[in-house]
Motif scaffolding. Structure first.
Motif, PDB file in Angstrom:
ATOM      1  N   TRP A 282       0.812  -1.071   0.039  1.00 24.14           N
ATOM      2  CA  TRP A 282       0.079  -0.112   0.036  1.00 24.14           C
ATOM      3  C   TRP A 282       0.718   1.279   0.071  1.00 24.14           C
ATOM      4  O   TRP A 282       0.693   2.235  -0.757  1.00 24.14           O
ATOM      5  CB  TRP A 282      -0.983   0.080   1.211  1.00 24.14           C
ATOM      6  N   HIS A 283       1.964   1.255   0.756  1.00 22.97           N
ATOM      7  CA  HIS A 283       2.729   2.556   1.165  1.00 22.97           C
ATOM      8  C   HIS A 283       3.375   2.802  -0.386  1.00 22.97           C
ATOM      9  O   HIS A 283       3.552   3.872  -0.929  1.00 22.97           O
ATOM     10  CB  HIS A 283       3.777   2.194   2.017  1.00 22.97           C
ATOM     11  N   ASP A 284       4.121   1.581  -1.088  1.00 20.20           N
ATOM     12  CA  ASP A 284       4.713   1.884  -2.410  1.00 20.20           C
ATOM     13  C   ASP A 284       3.624   2.511  -3.266  1.00 20.20           C
ATOM     14  O   ASP A 284       3.876   3.112  -4.390  1.00 20.20           O
ATOM     15  CB  ASP A 284       5.277   0.629  -2.961  1.00 20.20           C
ATOM     16  N   ALA A 285       2.299   2.041  -3.373  1.00 14.90           N
ATOM     17  CA  ALA A 285       1.321   2.095  -4.488  1.00 14.90           C
ATOM     18  C   ALA A 285       1.018   3.688  -4.034  1.00 14.90           C
ATOM     19  O   ALA A 285       0.777   4.445  -5.129  1.00 14.90           O
ATOM     20  CB  ALA A 285       0.314   1.343  -4.017  1.00 14.90           C
ATOM     21  N   MET A 286       1.078   4.220  -2.868  1.00 15.79           N
ATOM     22  CA  MET A 286       0.604   5.615  -2.543  1.00 15.79           C
ATOM     23  C   MET A 286       1.860   6.505  -2.970  1.00 15.79           C
ATOM     24  O   MET A 286       1.730   7.598  -3.740  1.00 15.79           O
ATOM     25  CB  MET A 286       0.637   5.794  -1.273  1.00 15.79           C
ATOM     26  N   GLU A 287       3.153   5.850  -2.817  1.00 15.60           N
ATOM     27  CA  GLU A 287       4.365   6.577  -3.167  1.00 15.60           C
ATOM     28  C   GLU A 287       4.464   6.951  -4.733  1.00 15.60           C
ATOM     29  O   GLU A 287       4.777   7.974  -5.270  1.00 15.60           O
ATOM     30  CB  GLU A 287       5.540   6.034  -2.538  1.00 15.60           C
ATOM     31  N   ARG A 288       4.032   5.575  -5.511  1.00 17.70           N
ATOM     32  CA  ARG A 288       4.446   5.861  -6.914  1.00 17.70           C
ATOM     33  C   ARG A 288       3.387   6.416  -7.857  1.00 17.70           C
ATOM     34  O   ARG A 288       3.593   6.932  -8.798  1.00 17.70           O
ATOM     35  CB  ARG A 288       4.841   4.472  -7.257  1.00 17.70           C
ATOM     36  N   PHE A 289       1.905   5.782  -7.127  1.00 15.70           N
ATOM     37  CA  PHE A 289       0.768   6.237  -8.021  1.00 15.70           C
ATOM     38  C   PHE A 289      -0.107   7.186  -7.305  1.00 15.70           C
ATOM     39  O   PHE A 289      -0.780   7.469  -7.957  1.00 15.70           O
ATOM     40  CB  PHE A 289       0.299   4.767  -8.475  1.00 15.70           C
ATOM     41  N   GLY A 290       0.003   7.452  -5.970  1.00 14.51           N
ATOM     42  CA  GLY A 290      -0.674   8.279  -5.278  1.00 14.51           C
ATOM     43  C   GLY A 290      -2.080   7.889  -5.025  1.00 14.51           C
ATOM     44  O   GLY A 290      -3.019   8.694  -4.826  1.00 14.51           O
ATOM     45  N   ILE A 291      -2.263   6.405  -5.110  1.00 13.85           N
ATOM     46  CA  ILE A 291      -3.660   5.869  -4.875  1.00 13.85           C
ATOM     47  C   ILE A 291      -3.555   4.549  -4.532  1.00 13.85           C
ATOM     48  O   ILE A 291      -2.550   3.868  -4.808  1.00 13.85           O
ATOM     49  CB  ILE A 291      -4.192   6.144  -6.063  1.00 13.85           C
TER      50      ILE A 291
END
Ligand code: ASP
Length: 596
Positions: A282-291
């Motif tokens: 989840w953290h990487d998804a937020m970092e890289r894609f903002g969602i």
């Protein structure tokens, strides 16, 4: 998937020998009977007419006597001889376009009123209310027939995949107690106990976990779920879910079982077996894609710029917790002042304090320019602009959009802009599944109670590495909860459930749920665990969304036979309708005037 693969023998009935869409040159010379609806009728010389007869499989051109009075959507049975179409009338874009039926005997099975819209692709342009009001006519169309059949094929492939993996389909009730999953529920009044209500199930969550206590081991169900939430393109009051639960498992086991089902469904509808589904935290998804539901079909990933501006003199960036940017390749020329102002307003409506935009321009030889056209360029040092250019791999003609804010806001705003500016339409594919894992256990803090709010339902297991932070730093606790995402759509979510009563109590306490309240609300569900609950976990997968994407549709209404409108109405049956006073009295209900 084509429907014309059906063989003549399997679709023959006592009234027909073939489907309209399956006649081919191999049938030339055969006398056949077909049944269906009149599509188009064209005059053919003085004495003859061409009638296109249509059923779900396609259309066949029939040459009939001009005296036969058949009109649009009449239901006919035509018996005739299959023959080669004359030179010049062959239609290569039609699977039956080489042949036609001659010497036709026409039997009118049912006359029809003129339909309110043409039963073909022109109806795509018709007001959706009208389509839904006459849904039975809308569904008669090729596009909708295809969608219904794609859906059926996906359902059956998922059942096949679950059965093959040893899952047992068990049905659970529709009249249930309220469940703690967070959505608003539909209530059903009890006639026997006026003033008491059942809820319609948001999902079979409670029952499937009890099935694990019951020793079922692997449960699944194509379950109807009901949530009284505002409708959108990907949301209906009623939706179907592949609901599953398994015992003696960890996260990997659940992901593997669900992956098998969706990859099988994808293969059945596209012909392609995709490789294993990748995972992202989840953290990487937020970092890289903002969602948390990233569409990974396209780039434009968020680039972290916090270090680039760590000692900046530019006020809007100085001291910001998180600075990130996205690069919209080649978009500089398309974005004039007007459009950029609108983007800025949009970013603000999403919670950002502002949006910095920069057009990347040529730095001519010997030129002094920063290489950026932007109201803020003059506030940045040449080191900063150079670092910005290289960190973002910016090229002349690109548009850069930058947000400086709290980490979450920065991510979410840029994630939304990235989707708005870069996301390809659903029908363009390809299919990019991704598992998003390690969701936070809690999301934000309830303003009224000051307590953390649950990210999933309160039976979700906290991440074993974060157990010591439940009380001290709840918002940093991860959970063993996972979502499956396809092309930016959240297909579903699930978790490994809490199995240890002491841990369950700690999570309830963090949420501000006392022992008494827990007993009252969830006792009937949790007490059975004391009779020997196995460790278990599961998943709920939204079938309507999966089918919509695999059918290339932007809206789940297109893959549901009888959906509700955006406002929750059904224009075909006129529901909902006011309650009958007699029935209300029997239920002990009185309708209050609407509050003003
Ligand atoms: N009941 C959950 C949902 O509908 C899925 C699950 O946790 O199994 O989202």
């Amino acid at each position: 998937m084509t429907t014309s693969e059906t063989t003549a023998s399997s679709s023959a009935t006592s009234m027909r020998t073939h489907l309209c869409g399956e006649l081919r040159p191999e049938n030339i010379g055969e006398t056949v009977s077909v049944c269906g609806w009149v599509g188009r009728r064209r005059e053919h010389g003085e004495h003859l007419a061409f009638v296109d007869l249509r059923d779900y499989s396609g259309i066949i051109q029939c040459v009939v006597d001009n005296d036969v009075d058949v009109r649009s959507e009449y239901v006919l049975r035509i018996t005739g001889v299959v023959r080669q179409r004359p030179e010049g009338t062959i239609n290569d874009s039609l699977p039956t376009g080489q042949v036609e039926l001659g010497e036709c005997q026409v039997e009118i099975l049912r006359k029809a009123d003129p339909p309110p819209f043409p039963i073909d692709s022109r109806a795509d342009e018709v007001d959706e209310m009208v389509r839904l009001q006459h849904r039975y006519l809308d569904l008669r169309r090729e596009r909708m027939q295809k969608n219904l059949r794609v859906r059926a094929a996906i359902n059956s492939s998922i059942r096949g995949a679950m059965d093959a993996q040893g899952f047992v389909e068990v049905e659970t009730p529709m009249l249930v107690p309220s469940t703690p999953e967070g959505a608003r529920e539909f209530l059903v009044p009890s006639r026997k106990e006026p003033g008491s209500f059942y809820a319609l199930p948001q999902s079979p969550q409670l029952f499937k976990q009890l099935l694990m206590v019951a020793g079922v081991d692997r449960y699944y169900q194509m379950a109807r779920c009901l949530r009284d939430e505002d409708l959108r393109a990907d949301r209906q009051y009623e939706f179907m879910q592949l609901d599953m639960e398994m015992s003696f498992v960890e996260q990997d086991d659940v992901l593997a079982a669900v992956s098998e089902a969706v990859l099988e469904a994808t293969e059945v509808s596209t012909g392609v077996r995709l490789p294993a589904i990748e995972r992202i935290t989840w953290h990487d998804a937020m970092e890289r894609f903002g969602i948390d539901k990233p569409d990974m079909r396209f780039g434009m990933e968020l680039t972290d710029l916090t270090a680039v501006f760590d000692s900046t003199g530019f006020k809007a960036f100085a001291g910001a917790a998180s600075i990130k940017g996205i690069r919209v390749p080649g978009a500089a020329a398309d974005y004039g002042r007007n459009k950029l102002d609108k983007l800025t307003d949009h970013a603000k409506s999403l919670g950002a304090k502002g949006l910095v935009w920069m057009r990347v321009v040529d730095v001519g030889e010997g030129s002094e320019g920063s290489g950026f056209e932007s109201p803020v360029a003059k506030f940045l040092s040449s080191e900063e602009t150079a670092a910005l250019r290289s960190t973002m791999e910016a090229e002349t003609g690109d548009l850069l959009l930058i947000v400086a804010d709290e980490w979450m806001t920065t991510c979410e705003v840029l994630g939304a802009l990235r989707n708005d500016l870069g996301r390809p339409p659903v029908h363009e594919g390809p299919y990019n599944f991704v598992w998003v894992v390690d969701f936070p256990l809690f999301v934000g803090v309830d303003k009224e109670t000051g307590r953390p709010k649950p990210g999933h339902h309160p039976f979700t297991t906290p991440h074993p590495d974060d157990l010591d932070k439940i009380e001290s730093d709840p918002l940093s606790v991860r959970s063993i909860a996972y979502d499956l995402v396809l092309n930016g759509w959240e297909l579903g979510s699930g978790s490994i459930r809490i199995h240890d009563p002491a841990l369950q109590r700690r999570v309830f306490q963090a949420l501000g749920i006392s022992d008494e309240e827990a007993e009252l609300k969830f006792g009937f569900f949790l007490n059975p665990f004391d009779y020997g609950a196995p460790p278990h976990g599961g998943f709920g997968l939204g079938l309507d969304r999966l089918v919509a994407i695999l059918a290339g549709e932007e809206n789940i209404r297109e893959v549901i036979a009888f959906p509700k409108t955006q406002s929750g109405a059904d224009p075909m049956t006129n529901s909902p309708i006011p309650g009958d006073p007699k029935a209300l009295a029997e239920l002990g209900l009185k309708i209050l005037p609407p509050s003003t």
